[in-house]
Design a protein around this motif. Structure first.
Motif, PDB file in Angstrom:
ATOM      1  N   ALA A 118     -20.609   6.216  -4.606  1.00  0.00           N
ATOM      2  CA  ALA A 118     -20.604   5.348  -3.432  1.00  0.00           C
ATOM      3  C   ALA A 118     -21.157   6.062  -2.205  1.00  0.00           C
ATOM      4  O   ALA A 118     -21.879   5.466  -1.400  1.00  0.00           O
ATOM      5  CB  ALA A 118     -19.187   4.835  -3.151  1.00  0.00           C
ATOM      6  N   ALA A 119     -20.861   7.352  -2.073  1.00  0.00           N
ATOM      7  CA  ALA A 119     -21.355   8.118  -0.925  1.00  0.00           C
ATOM      8  C   ALA A 119     -22.871   8.263  -0.982  1.00  0.00           C
ATOM      9  O   ALA A 119     -23.554   8.177   0.044  1.00  0.00           O
ATOM     10  CB  ALA A 119     -20.690   9.488  -0.884  1.00  0.00           C
ATOM     11  N   TYR A 120     -23.414   8.479  -2.177  1.00  0.00           N
ATOM     12  CA  TYR A 120     -24.869   8.570  -2.317  1.00  0.00           C
ATOM     13  C   TYR A 120     -25.542   7.234  -2.001  1.00  0.00           C
ATOM     14  O   TYR A 120     -26.579   7.193  -1.333  1.00  0.00           O
ATOM     15  CB  TYR A 120     -25.247   9.029  -3.721  1.00  0.00           C
ATOM     16  CG  TYR A 120     -25.190  10.523  -3.916  1.00  0.00           C
ATOM     17  CD1 TYR A 120     -26.114  11.360  -3.297  1.00  0.00           C
ATOM     18  CD2 TYR A 120     -24.217  11.101  -4.724  1.00  0.00           C
ATOM     19  CE1 TYR A 120     -26.065  12.734  -3.467  1.00  0.00           C
ATOM     20  CE2 TYR A 120     -24.161  12.472  -4.906  1.00  0.00           C
ATOM     21  CZ  TYR A 120     -25.091  13.291  -4.279  1.00  0.00           C
ATOM     22  OH  TYR A 120     -25.046  14.656  -4.453  1.00  0.00           O
ATOM     23  N   ILE A 121     -24.953   6.146  -2.483  1.00  0.00           N
ATOM     24  CA  ILE A 121     -25.521   4.823  -2.201  1.00  0.00           C
ATOM     25  C   ILE A 121     -25.464   4.544  -0.700  1.00  0.00           C
ATOM     26  O   ILE A 121     -26.432   4.056  -0.105  1.00  0.00           O
ATOM     27  CB  ILE A 121     -24.776   3.725  -2.986  1.00  0.00           C
ATOM     28  CG1 ILE A 121     -24.917   3.948  -4.511  1.00  0.00           C
ATOM     29  CG2 ILE A 121     -25.305   2.347  -2.602  1.00  0.00           C
ATOM     30  CD1 ILE A 121     -26.309   3.861  -5.059  1.00  0.00           C
ATOM     31  N   ALA A 122     -24.351   4.882  -0.077  1.00  0.00           N
ATOM     32  CA  ALA A 122     -24.210   4.680   1.372  1.00  0.00           C
ATOM     33  C   ALA A 122     -25.202   5.538   2.155  1.00  0.00           C
ATOM     34  O   ALA A 122     -25.652   5.147   3.236  1.00  0.00           O
ATOM     35  CB  ALA A 122     -22.781   4.996   1.809  1.00  0.00           C
ATOM     36  N   PRO A 167     -24.805  13.984  -0.457  1.00  0.00           N
ATOM     37  CA  PRO A 167     -25.160  12.785   0.312  1.00  0.00           C
ATOM     38  C   PRO A 167     -25.713  13.096   1.699  1.00  0.00           C
ATOM     39  O   PRO A 167     -26.574  12.371   2.203  1.00  0.00           O
ATOM     40  CB  PRO A 167     -23.840  12.006   0.382  1.00  0.00           C
ATOM     41  CG  PRO A 167     -23.093  12.430  -0.840  1.00  0.00           C
ATOM     42  CD  PRO A 167     -23.433  13.886  -1.012  1.00  0.00           C
ATOM     43  N   GLY A 168     -25.238  14.168   2.322  1.00  0.00           N
ATOM     44  CA  GLY A 168     -25.733  14.512   3.650  1.00  0.00           C
ATOM     45  C   GLY A 168     -27.213  14.877   3.633  1.00  0.00           C
ATOM     46  O   GLY A 168     -27.973  14.479   4.521  1.00  0.00           O
ATOM     47  N   HIS A 169     -27.613  15.611   2.618  1.00  0.00           N
ATOM     48  CA  HIS A 169     -29.024  15.977   2.472  1.00  0.00           C
ATOM     49  C   HIS A 169     -29.871  14.730   2.222  1.00  0.00           C
ATOM     50  O   HIS A 169     -30.945  14.565   2.823  1.00  0.00           O
ATOM     51  CB  HIS A 169     -29.180  16.966   1.318  1.00  0.00           C
ATOM     52  CG  HIS A 169     -30.600  17.362   1.055  1.00  0.00           C
ATOM     53  ND1 HIS A 169     -31.340  18.122   1.934  1.00  0.00           N
ATOM     54  CD2 HIS A 169     -31.422  17.094   0.006  1.00  0.00           C
ATOM     55  CE1 HIS A 169     -32.551  18.318   1.440  1.00  0.00           C
ATOM     56  NE2 HIS A 169     -32.630  17.697   0.277  1.00  0.00           N
ATOM     57  N   LEU A 170     -29.378  13.857   1.360  1.00  0.00           N
ATOM     58  CA  LEU A 170     -30.112  12.624   1.082  1.00  0.00           C
ATOM     59  C   LEU A 170     -30.254  11.781   2.344  1.00  0.00           C
ATOM     60  O   LEU A 170     -31.336  11.250   2.625  1.00  0.00           O
ATOM     61  CB  LEU A 170     -29.409  11.821  -0.015  1.00  0.00           C
ATOM     62  CG  LEU A 170     -30.043  10.466  -0.313  1.00  0.00           C
ATOM     63  CD1 LEU A 170     -31.442  10.635  -0.899  1.00  0.00           C
ATOM     64  CD2 LEU A 170     -29.162   9.647  -1.245  1.00  0.00           C
ATOM     65  N   LYS A 171     -29.174  11.664   3.110  1.00  0.00           N
ATOM     66  CA  LYS A 171     -29.225  10.868   4.342  1.00  0.00           C
ATOM     67  C   LYS A 171     -30.291  11.390   5.291  1.00  0.00           C
ATOM     68  O   LYS A 171     -31.010  10.615   5.939  1.00  0.00           O
ATOM     69  CB  LYS A 171     -27.848  10.868   5.010  1.00  0.00           C
ATOM     70  CG  LYS A 171     -27.767   9.968   6.241  1.00  0.00           C
ATOM     71  CD  LYS A 171     -26.351   9.939   6.803  1.00  0.00           C
ATOM     72  CE  LYS A 171     -26.257   9.023   8.023  1.00  0.00           C
ATOM     73  NZ  LYS A 171     -24.866   8.985   8.561  1.00  0.00           N
ATOM     74  N   ALA A 172     -30.418  12.704   5.362  1.00  0.00           N
ATOM     75  CA  ALA A 172     -31.436  13.296   6.226  1.00  0.00           C
ATOM     76  C   ALA A 172     -32.841  12.950   5.738  1.00  0.00           C
ATOM     77  O   ALA A 172     -33.731  12.644   6.540  1.00  0.00           O
ATOM     78  CB  ALA A 172     -31.256  14.815   6.286  1.00  0.00           C
ATOM     79  N   ALA A 205     -29.261  17.426  -6.676  1.00  0.00           N
ATOM     80  CA  ALA A 205     -28.768  16.773  -5.470  1.00  0.00           C
ATOM     81  C   ALA A 205     -27.556  17.465  -4.858  1.00  0.00           C
ATOM     82  O   ALA A 205     -27.503  17.687  -3.649  1.00  0.00           O
ATOM     83  CB  ALA A 205     -28.431  15.315  -5.778  1.00  0.00           C
ATOM     84  N   ALA A 206     -26.557  17.788  -5.675  1.00  0.00           N
ATOM     85  CA  ALA A 206     -25.319  18.337  -5.134  1.00  0.00           C
ATOM     86  C   ALA A 206     -25.537  19.691  -4.478  1.00  0.00           C
ATOM     87  O   ALA A 206     -25.095  19.938  -3.350  1.00  0.00           O
ATOM     88  CB  ALA A 206     -24.264  18.447  -6.235  1.00  0.00           C
ATOM     89  N   SER A 207     -26.241  20.587  -5.152  1.00  0.00           N
ATOM     90  CA  SER A 207     -26.429  21.932  -4.612  1.00  0.00           C
ATOM     91  C   SER A 207     -27.409  21.960  -3.443  1.00  0.00           C
ATOM     92  O   SER A 207     -27.440  22.914  -2.667  1.00  0.00           O
ATOM     93  CB  SER A 207     -26.896  22.887  -5.713  1.00  0.00           C
ATOM     94  OG  SER A 207     -28.097  22.440  -6.299  1.00  0.00           O
ATOM     95  N   ALA A 208     -28.194  20.886  -3.303  1.00  0.00           N
ATOM     96  CA  ALA A 208     -29.124  20.799  -2.168  1.00  0.00           C
ATOM     97  C   ALA A 208     -28.459  20.277  -0.903  1.00  0.00           C
ATOM     98  O   ALA A 208     -29.060  20.297   0.166  1.00  0.00           O
ATOM     99  CB  ALA A 208     -30.296  19.897  -2.529  1.00  0.00           C
ATOM    100  N   GLY A 209     -27.223  19.785  -1.042  1.00  0.00           N
ATOM    101  CA  GLY A 209     -26.530  19.284   0.147  1.00  0.00           C
ATOM    102  C   GLY A 209     -25.857  17.940  -0.035  1.00  0.00           C
ATOM    103  O   GLY A 209     -25.254  17.411   0.896  1.00  0.00           O
TER     104      GLY A 209
END
Length: 211
Positions: free
Chosen positions: A172-176, A145-150, A139-143
């Protein structure tokens, strides 16, 4: 793969409630057992035991026998290993890739399946392969929370679990961003600290991520 009378919705609800799933990955089973013991004392009740641990199914069997503990198997390489873990009491199976062969044993055992993906194409492949939830790894190296949000903007109804580089400062940022729950490995299960007997630090990290 979720079907009528399946246990999967309840399992996913339990993972959502936990918010953080400790990913236990150590070089030996003694360290893994110690990590689980310390984390349980701190209040955690959900654990992913990875198949990179020697005798991992035996640890899964021990944990599954404990009241109030939800245990799953991680880094599951094939259907036969999934069957062994499910027979030992695993209630969810996790692979950081897409493997359609894992769906049938999970369906038979009424267990949840999490398959790994990074791109939209891989997310679709994971869902087509029978995933109940999609593990975004790394997750982190893929981008982050921003990547997840997309991804969530394209797949608003998918249950996502980012793993890899998750720590107490970004849960919290990932959950958000839309994560249903996250997986936390080395930032929680620090094998060097376990080997050194640093129980206090491990448990402080655990308490920091409790819901």
């Amino acid at each position: 793969m979720t079907e009528t009378n399946s246990d999967v919705p309840g399992l996913l609800a339990s993972l959502r409630a936990a918010r953080v799933v400790p990913v236990v990955r150590t070089r030996n089973s003694a360290h893994a057992a110690t990590a689980v013991q310390w984390l349980r004392e701190a209040g955690l009740t959900v654990f992913e035991i990875t198949m990179t641990i020697p005798d991992a199914p035996a640890l899964i069997r021990e944990l599954a026998a404990e009241p109030g503990v939800l245990v799953g198997a991680g880094t599951v390489p094939d259907a036969r290993t999934a069957e062994l873990c499910l027979a030992a009491g695993a209630r969810f199976i996790v692979a950081p890739w897409v493997d359609p062969a894992l769906a049938a044993p999970c369906r038979a055992a009424r267990a949840a399946l999490l398959l790994g993906a990074v791109t939209p194409t891989e997310v679709r492949a994971a869902l087509a392969a029978g995933a109940d939830a999609v593990k975004i790894f790394p997750a982190a190296s893929a981008g982050g929370p921003g990547h997840l949000k997309a991804l969530v903007s394209v797949f608003p109804h998918v249950t996502f679990c980012p793993t890899g580089g998750v720590d107490s400062g970004n849960v919290a940022a990932y959950i958000a961003a839309g994560a249903a729950f996250v997986g936390m490995g080395g930032n929680l299960v620090d094998e060097a600290r376990i080997a050194a007997g640093d129980k206090a630090t491990i448990q402080a990290a655990a308490r920091a991520i409790l819901p």
